[in-house]
Structure formats: structure tokens, C-alpha cells
Design a protein around this motif. Structure first.
Motif, short mmCIF file in Angstrom:
data_model
loop_
_atom_site.label_atom_id
_atom_site.label_comp_id
_atom_site.label_asym_id
_atom_site.label_seq_id
_atom_site.Cartn_x
_atom_site.Cartn_y
_atom_site.Cartn_z
N MET A 1 0.85 -1.18 0.00
CA MET A 1 0.00 0.00 0.00
C MET A 1 0.89 1.23 0.00
O MET A 1 1.73 1.39 0.87
CB MET A 1 -0.90 -0.03 1.23
N SER A 2 0.69 2.08 -0.95
CA SER A 2 1.55 3.24 -1.06
C SER A 2 1.26 4.28 0.01
O SER A 2 2.13 5.04 0.39
CB SER A 2 1.40 3.87 -2.45
N ASN A 3 0.05 4.33 0.52
CA ASN A 3 -0.30 5.33 1.52
C ASN A 3 -0.33 4.71 2.92
O ASN A 3 -1.38 4.38 3.44
CB ASN A 3 -1.65 5.97 1.18
N SER A 4 0.84 4.59 3.51
CA SER A 4 0.91 3.98 4.84
C SER A 4 0.38 4.91 5.93
O SER A 4 0.32 4.52 7.09
CB SER A 4 2.34 3.55 5.14
N SER A 12 -0.01 1.45 17.32
CA SER A 12 -0.02 0.92 18.69
C SER A 12 -0.82 -0.37 18.77
O SER A 12 -0.41 -1.32 19.44
CB SER A 12 -0.61 1.94 19.66
N THR A 13 -1.94 -0.41 18.08
CA THR A 13 -2.77 -1.62 18.06
C THR A 13 -2.01 -2.77 17.42
O THR A 13 -2.04 -3.90 17.93
CB THR A 13 -4.09 -1.36 17.29
N ILE A 14 -1.33 -2.49 16.33
CA ILE A 14 -0.53 -3.52 15.64
C ILE A 14 0.54 -4.07 16.58
O ILE A 14 0.70 -5.29 16.70
CB ILE A 14 0.11 -2.94 14.36
N VAL A 34 5.52 -7.53 10.56
CA VAL A 34 4.48 -6.74 9.90
C VAL A 34 4.66 -6.82 8.38
O VAL A 34 3.69 -7.01 7.63
CB VAL A 34 4.49 -5.28 10.38
N LYS A 35 5.88 -6.69 7.94
CA LYS A 35 6.20 -6.78 6.51
C LYS A 35 5.78 -8.16 5.97
O LYS A 35 5.18 -8.26 4.90
CB LYS A 35 7.70 -6.56 6.33
N GLU A 36 6.07 -9.20 6.73
CA GLU A 36 5.72 -10.57 6.32
C GLU A 36 4.20 -10.76 6.26
O GLU A 36 3.67 -11.28 5.27
CB GLU A 36 6.32 -11.56 7.33
N ILE A 37 3.50 -10.34 7.30
CA ILE A 37 2.05 -10.50 7.37
C ILE A 37 1.35 -9.75 6.23
O ILE A 37 0.37 -10.23 5.67
CB ILE A 37 1.51 -10.02 8.73
N THR A 38 1.87 -8.58 5.87
CA THR A 38 1.23 -7.74 4.85
C THR A 38 1.84 -7.95 3.47
O THR A 38 1.58 -7.17 2.55
CB THR A 38 1.32 -6.26 5.23
N LEU A 42 3.11 -3.12 4.03
CA LEU A 42 3.33 -2.17 5.12
C LEU A 42 4.74 -2.33 5.64
O LEU A 42 5.15 -3.41 6.06
CB LEU A 42 2.34 -2.41 6.26
N LYS A 43 5.48 -1.24 5.56
CA LYS A 43 6.84 -1.22 6.08
C LYS A 43 6.90 -0.17 7.17
O LYS A 43 6.78 1.02 6.91
CB LYS A 43 7.83 -0.90 4.95
#
Length: 111
Positions: A1-4, A12-14, A34-38, A42-43
Motif C-alpha cells: 500500500m503506497s499510503n501507509s 499501537s494496536t498492531i 508486519v512486513k511478512e504479514i502484509t 506495510l513497512k
């Protein structure tokens, strides 16, 4: 997603959710998970992650454990009891937000 920026309010939730799933994690490990899951969508940058971790720690939701790994000190973050409660609250809050956004994007018409 380009718009992080859409993720920014959920950082915080993540973090709380990931730490609840795994007993403890260090910063780089969080970013990679996070990178793996998405699938790389999302970086999380260090500039965003560490202030969020420090705030969660200051608020009493995280405790820090420092361990020596390969001749380096590594900070591991772990949820406190208050952090577990906050995780539930934050997830509920995010689910409600998503539901509200869905209602705006795909309104259900009543006849």
C-alpha cells in the motif's frame, strides 16, 4: 500500500496485537513480522516504531528486557497486564472504526 498514513493511527494496536501473539519481540523483529504479514505492503520505519514503543512503555503497557545477543544489547518488549487489557480495548476500537468506515464506503440501503 503506497499510503501507509492509513496505518499510522493503528500502529499501537498492531504492536500490542503482535506482542500478545508472541511473548516478546525486539524492534526489528516487529518490523519484519508486519512486513511478512502484509506481504511487504506495510513497512514500519524505525522513526515510527520506536516512538510508539517508548510511548507504550511510558504508559505502562510494555516492559523492556535487555539481553546480550551476539555481543550486542537487544531490547525485547513484552506486554504488561495493563498492556493485555489495552490490546483488547484497542482492537475493539479498531474493529468499530473499520465497521464505521465500511458503512460509509458500502452503505446498506433500507427499503
Amino acid at each position: 500500500m503506497s499510503n501507509s498514513k492509513l496505518y499510522k493511527g493503528s500502529l499501537s494496536t498492531i504492536i500490542l496485537k503482535l506482542l500478545a501473539e508472541k511473548d516478546k519481540m525486539y524492534g526489528y523483529e516487529i518490523t519484519q513480522k508486519v512486513k511478512e504479514i502484509t506481504n511487504g505492503e506495510l513497512k514500519i520505519t524505525e522513526g515510527a516504531l520506536y516512538p510508539a514503543l517508548h510511548k507504550l512503555e511510558a504508559d505502562g503497557f510494555l516492559q523492556v528486557e535487555v539481553k546480550k545477543v551476539d555481543n550486542r544489547l537487544r531490547k525485547y518488549y513484552k506486554l504488561t497486564e495493563a498492556g493485555m487489557k489495552e490490546k483488547v480495548h484497542k482492537i475493539n476500537e479498531l474493529e468499530q472504526f473499520i465497521e464505521n468506515i465500511q458503512g460509509i464506503i458500502n452503505p446498506k440501503f433500507s427499503i
